[in-house]
Write a protein that holds these residues in place. Structure first.
Motif, mmCIF file in Angstrom:
data_model
loop_
_atom_site.group_PDB
_atom_site.id
_atom_site.type_symbol
_atom_site.label_atom_id
_atom_site.label_comp_id
_atom_site.label_asym_id
_atom_site.label_seq_id
_atom_site.Cartn_x
_atom_site.Cartn_y
_atom_site.Cartn_z
ATOM 1 N N ILE A 18 -52.467 -13.612 -2.285
ATOM 2 C CA ILE A 18 -52.538 -12.662 -3.389
ATOM 3 C C ILE A 18 -52.214 -11.270 -2.868
ATOM 4 N N LYS A 19 -51.303 -10.599 -3.546
ATOM 5 C CA LYS A 19 -50.866 -9.271 -3.137
ATOM 6 C C LYS A 19 -50.968 -8.329 -4.332
ATOM 7 N N ALA A 20 -51.584 -7.161 -4.114
ATOM 8 C CA ALA A 20 -51.689 -6.139 -5.154
ATOM 9 C C ALA A 20 -50.913 -4.906 -4.709
ATOM 10 N N SER A 21 -49.981 -4.449 -5.528
ATOM 11 C CA SER A 21 -49.165 -3.291 -5.167
ATOM 12 C C SER A 21 -48.745 -2.534 -6.417
ATOM 13 N N VAL A 22 -48.519 -1.232 -6.233
ATOM 14 C CA VAL A 22 -48.064 -0.381 -7.337
ATOM 15 C C VAL A 22 -46.556 -0.544 -7.476
ATOM 16 N N LYS A 23 -46.129 -0.835 -8.698
ATOM 17 C CA LYS A 23 -44.712 -1.066 -8.955
ATOM 18 C C LYS A 23 -44.286 -0.355 -10.227
ATOM 19 N N MET A 24 -42.974 -0.165 -10.370
ATOM 20 C CA MET A 24 -42.435 0.217 -11.661
ATOM 21 C C MET A 24 -42.374 -1.045 -12.509
ATOM 22 N N TRP A 25 -42.879 -0.951 -13.713
ATOM 23 C CA TRP A 25 -43.010 -2.117 -14.584
ATOM 24 C C TRP A 25 -42.335 -1.833 -15.914
ATOM 25 N N GLN A 26 -42.058 -2.867 -16.661
ATOM 26 C CA GLN A 26 -41.351 -2.708 -17.919
ATOM 27 C C GLN A 26 -42.221 -3.177 -19.089
ATOM 28 N N LEU A 27 -42.004 -2.559 -20.234
ATOM 29 C CA LEU A 27 -42.759 -2.907 -21.429
ATOM 30 C C LEU A 27 -42.637 -4.394 -21.748
ATOM 31 N N ALA A 28 -41.469 -4.937 -21.549
ATOM 32 C CA ALA A 28 -41.236 -6.349 -21.858
ATOM 33 C C ALA A 28 -42.087 -7.277 -21.001
ATOM 34 N N ASP A 29 -42.580 -6.777 -19.846
ATOM 35 C CA ASP A 29 -43.381 -7.601 -18.950
ATOM 36 C C ASP A 29 -44.871 -7.584 -19.301
ATOM 37 N N LEU A 30 -45.277 -6.695 -20.215
ATOM 38 C CA LEU A 30 -46.675 -6.642 -20.617
ATOM 39 C C LEU A 30 -47.004 -7.780 -21.572
ATOM 40 N N SER A 31 -48.290 -8.102 -21.651
ATOM 41 C CA SER A 31 -48.735 -9.097 -22.626
ATOM 42 C C SER A 31 -48.432 -8.613 -24.040
ATOM 43 N N ASP A 32 -48.358 -9.557 -24.959
ATOM 44 C CA ASP A 32 -47.989 -9.235 -26.341
ATOM 45 C C ASP A 32 -49.028 -8.355 -27.022
ATOM 46 N N GLY A 33 -48.576 -7.611 -27.999
ATOM 47 C CA GLY A 33 -49.464 -6.780 -28.803
ATOM 48 C C GLY A 33 -48.667 -5.896 -29.734
ATOM 49 N N GLU A 34 -49.353 -5.346 -30.730
ATOM 50 C CA GLU A 34 -48.688 -4.502 -31.720
ATOM 51 C C GLU A 34 -48.977 -3.018 -31.525
ATOM 52 N N THR A 35 -49.945 -2.698 -30.643
ATOM 53 C CA THR A 35 -50.300 -1.299 -30.391
ATOM 54 C C THR A 35 -49.989 -0.945 -28.939
ATOM 55 N N ILE A 36 -49.243 0.151 -28.755
ATOM 56 C CA ILE A 36 -48.881 0.636 -27.418
ATOM 57 C C ILE A 36 -49.640 1.932 -27.155
ATOM 58 N N ILE A 37 -50.236 2.022 -25.975
ATOM 59 C CA ILE A 37 -51.101 3.149 -25.614
ATOM 60 C C ILE A 37 -50.639 3.746 -24.297
ATOM 61 N N ARG A 38 -50.589 5.076 -24.256
ATOM 62 C CA ARG A 38 -50.344 5.784 -22.987
ATOM 63 C C ARG A 38 -51.712 6.028 -22.356
ATOM 64 N N THR A 39 -51.961 5.418 -21.218
ATOM 65 C CA THR A 39 -53.295 5.415 -20.620
ATOM 66 C C THR A 39 -53.641 6.767 -19.995
ATOM 67 N N ASN A 40 -54.855 7.252 -20.277
ATOM 68 C CA ASN A 40 -55.391 8.443 -19.612
ATOM 69 C C ASN A 40 -56.265 8.062 -18.420
ATOM 70 N N TYR A 41 -57.167 7.107 -18.642
ATOM 71 C CA TYR A 41 -58.125 6.698 -17.609
ATOM 72 C C TYR A 41 -58.336 5.186 -17.666
ATOM 73 N N SER A 42 -58.678 4.637 -16.502
ATOM 74 C CA SER A 42 -59.211 3.279 -16.426
ATOM 75 C C SER A 42 -60.266 3.273 -15.328
ATOM 76 N N GLY A 43 -61.461 2.821 -15.649
ATOM 77 C CA GLY A 43 -62.519 2.768 -14.646
ATOM 78 C C GLY A 43 -62.329 1.593 -13.708
ATOM 79 N N VAL A 44 -62.768 1.766 -12.457
ATOM 80 C CA VAL A 44 -62.662 0.682 -11.472
ATOM 81 C C VAL A 44 -64.001 -0.038 -11.415
ATOM 82 N N ASN A 45 -63.998 -1.308 -11.784
ATOM 83 C CA ASN A 45 -65.197 -2.129 -11.833
ATOM 84 C C ASN A 45 -65.161 -3.206 -10.750
ATOM 85 N N TYR A 46 -66.316 -3.786 -10.474
ATOM 86 C CA TYR A 46 -66.380 -4.872 -9.491
ATOM 87 C C TYR A 46 -65.461 -6.023 -9.897
#
Length: 331
Positions: A18-46
């Protein structure tokens, strides 16, 4: 960054590793949905930290973007209750587990996942609270639905320095409850007293050599975050007619007890889940945060802001149990 092309932390399976890395990603690669959000924050949880390692038990299909919380602004939506520019919060619902999550500059989700953030709560405050705070406040709601009202009630909070425990103590203090005992290491005493605990006891002090079916009735209500043997030791000590909420399993998933506390003292054992909590309950929680939580206590809990590029260092400290406080990814 554009809506179509943006940065995200991507967890992938490469050669059975398993490898975790920061990448440039595309909208088409995200899971499906009808609402698109520009993220301000995400908390880091266990749970997010576990999502980045092999056999973490969180992610079952790859590639995936972790992040079980997301706070941001609506960019596009077909939802009737939202409009472009609204600030929203998303917790649970599979975000960062089975649906690409908040460790991304852009999030796409179904219309019914985002909750409109009250004007009385800032995006950063919402990020500090996150899934942990929603769980904590729903636990308090559940205790209040089952008899908690006396401001002098003897309340025990376990795992007190964790996200659920610390926000739980802060909310109980804000609501006027005066007799809060925090179960935690003594080194955390000053911090927990500043949040509203009246007393701090260590696990060594608390755990008896032998757990009896019934013991002295020390607590009226309990907000438990750890499960396992700790709960087994608490149940015989709950006062007649009291209740305990369960929302975590850091101390294990097995529970060894007898029926005696339930049939002789009439106590209630209440399970709390915040992942699939109905939206109306979540909306009520966020309104309660805005109206009743003392925000100065949130400042005492505090939060360190890091960039997406710093996430691996944070995750390592969480997994090594050297991390303290809340860490937020500022996107």
């Amino acid at each position: 960054m554009t809506v179509e092309n943006f940065k995200a932390l991507v967890v992938e399976e490469v050669n059975e590793e398993i490898k975790a890395s920061v990448k440039m990603w595309q909208l088409a690669d995200l899971s499906d949905g009808e609402t698109i959000i520009r993220t301000n924050y995400s908390g880091v949880n266990y749970k997010d930290a576990l999502a980045t390692i092999k056999n973490g038990g969180v992610i079952r299909s790859y590639p995936m973007i972790p992040g079980i919380d997301a706070i941001g602004e609506v960019v596009e939506t077909t939802a009737t209750h939202l409009k472009v520019g609204d600030t929203v919060v998303i917790t649970g619902k599979g975000l960062g587990v089975s649906h690409t999550g908040g460790f991304s500059e852009i999030v796409r989700v179904p219309n019914d996942w985002p909750i409109l953030l009250p004007k009385t709560v800032t995006p950063k405050e919402a990020a500090i609270i996150g899934t942990a705070g929603v769980t904590a406040i729903e636990s308090i709601n559940e205790l209040e639905r089952n008899g908690l009202s006396d401001k002098e009630a003897r309340i025990l909070v376990t795992g007190a320095t964790g996200g659920v425990g610390s926000i739980g103590i802060a909310m109980l203090k804000s609501l006027g409850y005066k007799n809060i005992t925090a179960l935690s290491r003594k080194k955390n005493e000053e911090f927990l007293l500043s949040l509203g605990a009246k007393k701090v006891i260590s696990l060594d002090e608390f755990m008896p050599e032998k757990i009896k079916p019934l013991q002295k009735q020390e607590y009226d209500f309990v907000l438990d975050t750890v499960g396992g043997d700790v709960v087994s030791a608490i149940l015989p000590q709950i006062n007649y007619g009291g209740a305990i909420t369960l929302c975590g399993n850091a101390s294990g998933i097995k529970l060894s007890t007898t029926v005696l506390p339930f049939i002789l003292r009439g106590i209630k054992l209440l399970g709390v889940d915040s992942v699939q909590l109905p939206n109306e309950r979540k909306e009520a929680i966020w309104n309660r945060v805005g109206e009743e939580l003392d925000k100065s206590l949130l400042e005492k809990i505090g939060a360190v802001e890091v960039s997406l590029d710093d996430i691996n260092e944070v995750v390592s400290s969480i997994l090594e149990a050297t991390h303290s406080g809340r860490t937020l990814i500022k996107l």
